[in-house]
Design an enzyme around this catalytic site. Structure first.
Site, PDB file in Angstrom:
ATOM      1  N   LYS A 121      -7.997   1.001   6.666  1.00  0.00           N
ATOM      2  CA  LYS A 121      -6.709   1.293   6.038  1.00  0.00           C
ATOM      3  C   LYS A 121      -6.769   0.868   4.588  1.00  0.00           C
ATOM      4  O   LYS A 121      -7.502  -0.060   4.239  1.00  0.00           O
ATOM      5  CB  LYS A 121      -5.576   0.522   6.730  1.00  0.00           C
TER       6      LYS A 121
HETATM    7  P1  NAD Z   1       6.977   8.462   4.164  1.00  0.00           P
HETATM    8  O1  NAD Z   1       6.794   7.718   2.896  1.00  0.00           O
HETATM    9  O2  NAD Z   1       6.816   9.934   4.191  1.00  0.00           O
HETATM   10  O3  NAD Z   1       8.417   8.156   4.790  1.00  0.00           O
HETATM   11  C1  NAD Z   1       8.947   6.883   4.957  1.00  0.00           C
HETATM   12  C2  NAD Z   1      10.464   7.048   5.019  1.00  0.00           C
HETATM   13  O4  NAD Z   1      11.059   5.797   5.348  1.00  0.00           O
HETATM   14  C3  NAD Z   1      11.065   7.500   3.691  1.00  0.00           C
HETATM   15  O5  NAD Z   1      12.007   8.518   3.927  1.00  0.00           O
HETATM   16  C4  NAD Z   1      11.722   6.236   3.165  1.00  0.00           C
HETATM   17  O6  NAD Z   1      12.834   6.506   2.321  1.00  0.00           O
HETATM   18  C5  NAD Z   1      12.126   5.548   4.457  1.00  0.00           C
HETATM   19  N1  NAD Z   1      12.306   4.110   4.312  1.00  0.00           N
HETATM   20  C6  NAD Z   1      11.583   3.243   3.563  1.00  0.00           C
HETATM   21  N2  NAD Z   1      12.069   2.001   3.683  1.00  0.00           N
HETATM   22  C7  NAD Z   1      13.104   2.083   4.533  1.00  0.00           C
HETATM   23  C8  NAD Z   1      14.015   1.137   5.050  1.00  0.00           C
HETATM   24  N3  NAD Z   1      13.960  -0.149   4.700  1.00  0.00           N
HETATM   25  N4  NAD Z   1      14.961   1.568   5.911  1.00  0.00           N
HETATM   26  C9  NAD Z   1      15.035   2.865   6.264  1.00  0.00           C
HETATM   27  N5  NAD Z   1      14.209   3.803   5.797  1.00  0.00           N
HETATM   28  C10 NAD Z   1      13.260   3.420   4.947  1.00  0.00           C
HETATM   29  O7  NAD Z   1       5.992   7.751   5.204  1.00  0.00           O
HETATM   30  P2  NAD Z   1       5.385   8.342   6.545  1.00  0.00           P
HETATM   31  O8  NAD Z   1       4.072   8.933   6.218  1.00  0.00           O
HETATM   32  O9  NAD Z   1       6.418   9.141   7.253  1.00  0.00           O
HETATM   33  O10 NAD Z   1       5.075   6.977   7.329  1.00  0.00           O
HETATM   34  C11 NAD Z   1       6.093   6.277   8.040  1.00  0.00           C
HETATM   35  C12 NAD Z   1       5.435   5.353   9.050  1.00  0.00           C
HETATM   36  O11 NAD Z   1       4.584   6.125   9.919  1.00  0.00           O
HETATM   37  C13 NAD Z   1       4.528   4.272   8.462  1.00  0.00           C
HETATM   38  O12 NAD Z   1       4.605   3.125   9.273  1.00  0.00           O
HETATM   39  C14 NAD Z   1       3.151   4.874   8.584  1.00  0.00           C
HETATM   40  O13 NAD Z   1       2.126   3.887   8.638  1.00  0.00           O
HETATM   41  C15 NAD Z   1       3.282   5.593   9.902  1.00  0.00           C
HETATM   42  N6  NAD Z   1       2.293   6.669  10.095  1.00  0.00           N
HETATM   43  C16 NAD Z   1       2.221   7.731   9.259  1.00  0.00           C
HETATM   44  C17 NAD Z   1       1.295   8.738   9.487  1.00  0.00           C
HETATM   45  C18 NAD Z   1       1.219   9.984   8.642  1.00  0.00           C
HETATM   46  O14 NAD Z   1       0.467  10.911   9.032  1.00  0.00           O
HETATM   47  N7  NAD Z   1       1.936  10.101   7.540  1.00  0.00           N
HETATM   48  C19 NAD Z   1       0.411   8.641  10.577  1.00  0.00           C
HETATM   49  C20 NAD Z   1       0.510   7.536  11.431  1.00  0.00           C
HETATM   50  C21 NAD Z   1       1.467   6.569  11.167  1.00  0.00           C
END
Ligand code: NAD
Length: 476
Positions: free
Chosen positions: A107
């Protein structure tokens, strides 16, 4: 949000790991070898922006190299630190093992708020970060393959791929150095939606097993289930969209940075997402009740809670007030080890992160294979499949006519049957198969062992067992 007694994210992952390992019979010392992070690289680099040099701090952690390349996203957030990337890298090892993606865990992260920079500035920063990682083989098609995570997406992955290609001009496999790229830069259909789609497939599979559903004190199907989603970013948006549009679930709450929206009759995900894009947050959205203290909505009544934003949001300070009987961890580490125990005692079923959000790495795996094989999935077989289906359809129609049977095939059937699978259909099929198979391997342990009380422990048992076998086979 955090509590003094709360372990760090890294400690939380280790505690959960230890709980599972206590139920296993591993050779002496192997437990520690699997648990520890092999290496974490910290880099500080400068970029000249707005007339001065800005210094940025980034990390790339490699948790386990029992399989290579290692794989894991790159996160852009001010919360990024060594502890966080190491916890996330460890989760990647277990996740890849659980869904049988042939990678070790890694990561990366950059300590930055991407919203503070213009696009061209982000490009300079990303390219410089990629350069620093690539020159140490921490971005490399056969050694370390990043992907998007919080704060990054297709655009950043395209810059990384291009930066790597510029540094390795004769590497024919350079596109495989990173996944989550746009289609025109070597990406694959269905990658953007993959993690959210995986959350949907995970829930669909859970609801196919009434005995598992009953453990969460629920019954029936996803249709009409009340869902609260935290974070309407890549993962949360797609999960909420598919669950509401395709499975009939009601999105009764959406929690974002600036507050939450609540509506018992269900929110329109597309329209909320558009509002966030246009206004920078959920505040002011007309068709719902706005709750300023967004995090309080994590405690609201619902059937399914989907934390899809960041880690540690369900912790010792709020776990006893969380009412959801079923939590699916779309984010990584949203439930701390302490909260996990409180929720388990209350009978809440948690579908763990290492399984729930594995759709992203699964489709990343397909993208990596596509890049290495230099051909789009479905290109060779699709028309041949269509031609064979056409043969059957024509034969059936001929029989009906010759024998005067009076059969007619419905136009809908013909259209669907005659359509060969393109890349998107194949990706979805591969993803669904992966999510269903992984659920079954995890749930089988949950159901069959009296000493395994929850899906997370079951998931750890399956994945640690696989990592251990891989080390054993290597002779370590
Ligand atoms: P992203 O940046 O696209 O979205 C995150 C969202 O959460 C945003 O809309 C943001 O405004 C919101 N957010 C941030 N802080 C917040 C808070 N305190 N309260 C409420 N909302 C809040 O990120 P993502 O890619 O969707 O990733 C989200 C989670 O999923 C992370 O934990 C990431 O590790 C996990 N994840 C993502 C992927 C991927 O393919 N993108 C894969 C596996 C896991």
């Amino acid at each position: 949000m955090s509590n003094v007694q709360e372990p760090s994210f890294r400690e939380s992952v280790d505690l959960m790991f230890n709980r599972a390992v206590a139920l296993m019979d591993l050779p002496p010392g192997l437990e520690e070898k699997i648990r520890v992070c092999n290496a974490t690289y910290t880099v500080r680099f400068g970029v000249r922006l707005r007339g001065k040099i800005h210094t940025f701090t980034g990390y790339r952690s490699v948790h386990s190299e029992h399989m290579e390349p290692v794989k894991g996203g790159i996160r852009y957030s001010l919360g990024v630190n060594q502890n966080e990337v190491e916890a996330l890298a460890a989760l990647m090892t277990y996740k890849c093992a659980l869904v049988e993606a042939p990678f070790g865990g890694s990561k990366g992260g950059l300590c930055i708020d991407p919203r503070e920079y213009e696009e061209h500035e982000l490009e300079l920063i990303t390219r410089r970060f990629a350069y620093e990682l690539a020159k140490r083989d921490l971005i490399h098609p056969s050694q370390n393959v990043p992907a998007p995570d919080m704060g990054t997406g297709e655009r950043e992955m395209a810059w990384i791929a291009d930066q790597y290609a510029r540094m390795n001009t004769t590497d024919i496999n350079s596109k495989a150095c990173v996944t989550g790229k746009p289609i025109n830069a070597g990406g694959i259909q269905g990658r953007v939606e993959a993690t959210g789609r995986g959350v949907q497939y995970a829930l669909q599979e859970f609801f196919r097993h009434p005995q598992d559903v009953a453990k969460a004190n629920l019954s029936g199907s996803l249709n009409g289930k009340r869902v609260i989603v935290q974070g309407l970013g890549n993962v949360g948006y797609h999960a909420a969209k598919f669950l509401s549009e395709e499975d009939g679930a009601l999105i009764v709450g959406i929690i974002e940075r600036d507050g939450a929206l609540v509506s018992p009759k269900g929110l329109n995900v597309e329209s909320v997402s558009r509002w966030i894009r246009d206004h920078g947050g959920v505040t002011g959205y007309p068709d719902a009740t706005y709750v300023e203290d967004g995090a309080s909505v994590l405690e609201a009544e619902c059937d399914i809670m989907i934390p899809a934003a960041l880690e540690g949001v369900i912790n010792l300070s709020n776990a006893d007030r969380v009412q959801a009987p079923l939590i699916i961890e779309a984010a990584n580490g949203p439930v701390t080890a302490g909260a996990d125990e409180i929720l388990r005692d209350k009978g809440c079923v948690i579908i763990p992160d290492m399984y729930a959000n594995a759709g992203g790495v699964t489709v990343s795996y397909f993208e990596w294979v596509k890049n290495l094989s230099h051909i789009r999935f479905g290109r060779m077989g699709r028309r041949q499949e269509e031609a064979r289906h056409l043969l059957i359809v024509e034969e059936l129609e001929r029989l009906s006519k010759d024998k005067e049977l009076g059969w007619t095939l419905s136009p809908d059937f013909k259209d669907k049957y005659l359509k060969g699978a393109g890349e998107l259909e194949l990706v979805r099929s591969g993803l669904e198969d992966t999510m269903r198979t992984a659920y079954q391997s995890m749930a089988e342990v949950w159901r069959s062992r009296d000493d395994v009380k929850d899906l997370r422990t079951a998931a750890y048992l399956v994945s640690i067992g696989r990592v251990a076998s891989s080390y054993r086979a290597k002779g370590l």
